[in-house]
Design a protein around this motif. Structure first.
Motif, PDB file in Angstrom:
ATOM      1  N   ARG A 105       4.116  45.209 -16.236  1.00 14.86           N
ATOM      2  CA  ARG A 105       2.474  45.347 -16.245  1.00 14.86           C
ATOM      3  C   ARG A 105       1.891  44.319 -16.840  1.00 14.86           C
ATOM      4  O   ARG A 105       0.899  43.536 -16.370  1.00 14.86           O
ATOM      5  N   ASP A 108       2.590  40.738 -15.319  1.00 23.01           N
ATOM      6  CA  ASP A 108       1.756  40.649 -14.050  1.00 23.01           C
ATOM      7  C   ASP A 108       0.235  40.029 -14.538  1.00 23.01           C
ATOM      8  O   ASP A 108      -0.258  39.266 -14.013  1.00 23.01           O
ATOM      9  N   ASP A 202      -5.584  47.098 -21.706  1.00 24.43           N
ATOM     10  CA  ASP A 202      -5.375  47.958 -20.420  1.00 24.43           C
ATOM     11  C   ASP A 202      -5.524  49.274 -20.616  1.00 24.43           C
ATOM     12  O   ASP A 202      -5.251  49.909 -21.847  1.00 24.43           O
ATOM     13  N   VAL A 206       1.048  53.022 -21.557  1.00 22.63           N
ATOM     14  CA  VAL A 206       2.328  52.439 -21.203  1.00 22.63           C
ATOM     15  C   VAL A 206       3.528  52.819 -22.061  1.00 22.63           C
ATOM     16  O   VAL A 206       4.644  52.365 -21.741  1.00 22.63           O
TER      17      VAL A 206
END
Length: 313
Positions: A105, A108, A202, A206
């Protein structure tokens, strides 16, 4: 060949929880990683566990070096000075558990950035047996130097930096070590925002952020935790942290953008002003925290003279 992500882990007597974290690295769907561990003189089985993984399931992917034995922040900063500058880096605690997509993630998003960039995210706060308690608070931003000077917003255990950002961190780390900054993740946020890096926090959770009696910092989402942090604004602790951070940033000022060097000079002056003058300058500078209550608390601390500089260590 693309350089691997280097996971930077500061370890100290982490044997009880370390295997679960190492297993979560092995379960990452981003397979191109290596682990650099700086151990601060563990007296439990941390060394044996790391050796077992280095010789077995993570063969060829783990390197262990000696830490400076000056606490977790100094250990993470030491890691920055030792890592290969060619690839990205991810900070890791020794007692969390990462979700399988954590690194992919981050990569990316980082792969779509130009120039220095830092990714961070949210965590799931858990008890010591990894039973979920609450999502960590989500800060909407904006994220920038005016915020970073007075608030830590990028959780270190979620942070991933690209090579351009790492170059800045390595250039600034010696000053942070000399000035004994209070928290490596706060300093990362300050230096990266000050240098004009692209920052992203974000909203996704996570990793499982394990809470136990030996957490260095621990959760900040409970009433008791908020009250303790509020008290630090007025007991001299926070002012001392600001003084150390400001000294480290001033040494690293050539790394900052011209606008943020000017802001830092104003902040340095603010830390020596009496209350009313400090409040006026804080408002002129636009210093803020991520909540309205937090910003009001900072202004109250400034007005009462509680942000005035304390002697650096």
């Amino acid at each position: 060949m693309t350089p691997p992500i280097t996971i930077l882990m500061a370890s100290y007597n982490g044997a009880r929880y370390l295997p679960a974290q190492l297993d979560s690295f092995l379960a990452q769907d981003w397979r191109n990683w290596r682990l650099l561990v700086s151990d601060d003189g563990s007296s439990d089985d941390t060394g044996q566990i790391l050796a077992h993984y280095a010789q077995g399931p993570a063969r060829g992917r783990i390197e262990v070096i000696d830490g400076p034995r000056r606490g977790a922040t100094a250990n993470f900063l030491h890691l920055l000075t030792q890592v290969d500058p060619e690839g990205p880096v991810a900070f890791s605690d020794q007692d969390d558990v990462w979700h399988p997509g954590k690194l992919s993630r981050a990569m990316d998003w980082l792969g779509r950035q130009n120039g220095p960039a830092v990714y961070a995210a949210r965590t799931t706060i858990c008890d010591q047996d990894l039973r979920p308690l609450n999502p960590a608070p989500h800060f909407p931003g904006p994220f920038g130097f005016r915020n970073a000077l007075v608030q830590a917003c990028l959780p270190g255990n979620t942070t991933v930096a690209n090579p351009q950002a790492l170059a800045l961190l390595q250039a600034g780390a010696p000053a942070a070590i000399r000035r004994d900054v209070v928290a490596h993740d706060w300093w990362v946020y300050q230096l990266m925002s000050g240098a004009g890096a692209t920052l992203y926090r974000d909203a996704a959770q996570v990793l499982l952020y394990r809470q136990h009696p030996r957490n260095v910092m621990g959760r900040n989402d409970t009433t008791a935790a908020r009250a303790a942090r509020f008290a630090m604004l007025f007991d001299g602790s926070f002012a001392g942290w600001l003084t150390r951070n400001e000294a480290a940033l001033t040494e690293a000022a050539p790394l900052l953008t011209p606008e943020n060097r000017a802001l830092l000079a104003q902040f340095s002056r603010l830390l020596h002003l009496p209350g009313p003058a400090a409040l006026r300058l804080a408002r002129e500078m636009g210093l803020y925290r991520q909540t309205r209550a937090g910003t009001l608390a900072i202004r109250l601390a400034a007005m009462t003279g509680r942000l005035r500089a304390r002697p650096a260590h």
